[in-house]
Write an enzyme that holds these catalytic residues in place. Structure first.
Site, PDB file in Angstrom:
ATOM      1  N   HIS A  38       0.617  -1.235  -0.044  1.00 46.30           N
ATOM      2  CA  HIS A  38       0.035  -0.123  -0.016  1.00 46.30           C
ATOM      3  C   HIS A  38       1.006   1.377  -0.064  1.00 46.30           C
ATOM      4  O   HIS A  38       1.852   1.161   0.442  1.00 46.30           O
ATOM      5  CB  HIS A  38      -0.796  -0.039   1.301  1.00 46.30           C
ATOM      6  CG  HIS A  38      -2.166  -0.700   0.999  1.00 46.30           C
ATOM      7  ND1 HIS A  38      -3.190  -0.412   1.794  1.00 46.30           N
ATOM      8  CD2 HIS A  38      -2.392  -2.126   0.370  1.00 46.30           C
ATOM      9  CE1 HIS A  38      -4.395  -1.406   1.629  1.00 46.30           C
ATOM     10  NE2 HIS A  38      -3.448  -2.138   0.678  1.00 46.30           N
ATOM     11  N   GLU A 107      -6.915  -0.496  -5.422  1.00 43.57           N
ATOM     12  CA  GLU A 107      -7.837   0.292  -4.496  1.00 43.57           C
ATOM     13  C   GLU A 107      -7.577   1.995  -4.754  1.00 43.57           C
ATOM     14  O   GLU A 107      -6.230   2.448  -5.002  1.00 43.57           O
ATOM     15  CB  GLU A 107      -7.506   0.042  -2.984  1.00 43.57           C
ATOM     16  CG  GLU A 107      -7.677  -1.405  -2.727  1.00 43.57           C
ATOM     17  CD  GLU A 107      -7.324  -1.617  -1.064  1.00 43.57           C
ATOM     18  OE1 GLU A 107      -5.979  -1.687  -1.096  1.00 43.57           O
ATOM     19  OE2 GLU A 107      -8.233  -1.795  -0.318  1.00 43.57           O
TER      20      GLU A 107
END
Length: 326
Positions: A38, A107
Site C-alpha cells: 500500500h 484500490e
C-alpha cells in the site's frame, strides 16, 4: 493439511520491524508469509506504509525458509506492469525461489496518488488483464513489444530472470475476477471464505491450483484490550472490497466506519486468547475450499507476543485442521 501463513502488514509497522516480524514467524513455524503493498494505511491510527518491495528484498536476505508473497500488488497505476515483472523476478532471485507474485486490480486509496483518476471497475479489470499478460510475457524471457489499449511496452527484457519465474496469484471478489484468475493465475487469492469464489475459479480453469485466504485476528491476553485495538485499527475491514476499493484515503475510511462499534468488530474478528475462536475462523476458509490461510495480527507492537503465542499454542491447534473438516 492446510498451510498457515503470517502477514507482514505494512500499514501497521515500519520496515525494520516488518523484517524482524517475518524472521520470528519463520522461527516459530509459519508455513509461508505474505505482505500488503500500500501507499497509505486504511486508518491514520495504523500509522505506517513503507515500500513493500524494499521490505521484501530485506526479508529475502534475513530469512532462509519461509516463502514470501505480495498480498497484493496492483500492476496498473502506481506501477507499470513491466516494472512489476522486473521487481518480482528480482525478489524471486534474492529469495532463491521462495516468492509468489500476488496481484489485484487495486484500490483508490493507493492508486489515486499518481493523479490518473479512478476508472470504473470494468475498466480496471480490463487494464488488469492486459497488465498480467505483459508480466507473463516478460517472465518467458526475450524482448517484449506490446501496444495495447492501456499500456505500451517498447523492447523490454528482463536481464536477471530466475529459472523458475514467480507463480502469479490473482485476487478475486466476484465472477469477473474469478474468470480472469481461472485463465491467467497459478493460484487464487481472497479475503472472504466464500465457496462460490473457489468454485468459480475452478470452473474457469483453476482446478487443482492453490487457494489462499486471509483472516484478521487480534491476540492479547486481555480480551478487552484486543477488542479496543481491533476497533481502533481494523474496523474498516467490514466494508467489503466493493466499498473499500473506492474510498480515497484514511479520512474517508474513518468517516465510513464512524458508527462501527467495538462489539461489531469483536463479532467478526477473533479477539483475545481463546484458541477455539481462531480455529473456527480458519475452518471457515477450509470449508470454503481454501488450501492456505494467512493470519493478520492486528497491532504493530503486538506482533512479538502474538508470534510467541502462535508458535506455542495456536499453530499446533491449527495443524489439527484438515480439508476433511468441511
Amino acid at each position: 493439511m492446510v498451510q498457515i501463513g503470517y502477514t507482514m502488514l505494512t500499514e501497521q509497522a515500519g520496515p525494520r520491524e516488518l523484517v524482524e516480524h517475518v524472521v520470528a514467524a519463520e522461527r516459530v513455524g509459519f508455513d509461508f508469509s505474505v505482505t500488503s503493498d500500500h501507499y497509505s494505511p486504511w486508518l491514520a491510527s495504523q500509522g505506517h506504509s513503507p515500500y513493500a518491495w524494499s521490505v521484501l528484498g530485506a526479508a529475502a536476505q534475513a530469512t532462509s525458509r519461509i516463502p514470501l508473497m505480495t498480498y497484493v500488488t496492483c500492476p496498473t497505476f502506481r506501477y507499470h506492469p513491466a516494472v512489476v515483472a522486473q521487481k518480482a523476478a528480482t525478489v524471486q532471485l534474492l529469495s532463491e525461489g521462495r516468492f509468489r507474485l500476488g496481484l489485484g486490480s487495486g484500490e483508490n486509496l493507493n492508486e489515486h496518488i499518481i493523479g490518473g483518476g479512478w476508472p470504473s471497475a470494468d475498466v480496471r479489470q480490463e487494464m488488469f488483464e492486459e497488465a498480467v499478460s505483459i508480466i507473463r510475457a516478460l517472465f518467458e524471457g526475450g524482448y517484449v513489444n506490446h501496444h495495447g489499449p492501456h499500456y505500451d511496452v517498447d523492447s523490454a527484457k528482463l536481464w536477471d530472470l530466475p529459472d523458475e519465474p514467480p507463480p502469479i496469484g490473482i485476487a478475486v471478489s466476484g465472477e469477473q475476477s474469478c474468470e480472469i484468475a481461472g485463465r491467467l493465475a497459478d493460484l487464487v487469492i481472497a479475503t472472504e471464505p466464500r465457496p462460490e469464489l473457489v468454485q468459480s475459479f475452478e470452473r474457469h480453469g483453476g482446478a487443482g491450483k492453490p487457494r489462499v485466504g486471509q483472516v484478521p485476528v487480534c491476540y492479547d491476553p486481555d480480551r478487552d484490550a484486543a477488542v479496543r485495538r481491533a476497533h481502533e485499527q481494523f474496523r474498516w475491514f467490514g466494508g467489503g472490497w466493493k466499498v473499500n476499493a473506492e474510498l480515497p484515503g484514511p479520512t474517508s475510511f474513518a468517516a465510513a466506519t464512524q458508527f462501527v462499534r467495538p462489539e461489531d468488530v469483536a463479532e467478526a474478528i477473533p479477539c483475545g486468547d481463546d484458541v477455539s475462536r481462531y480455529v473456527e475462523s480458519v475452518r471457515e476458509f477450509i470449508k470454503a475450499g481454501f488450501t492456505e490461510v494467512a493470519l493478520v495480527q492486528i497491532g504493530g507492537e503486538s506482533q512479538h507476543a502474538f508470534l510467541e503465542w502462535a508458535g506455542s499454542t495456536l499453530l499446533p491447534a491449527l495443524r489439527e485442521l484438515s480439508p476433511s473438516d468441511d
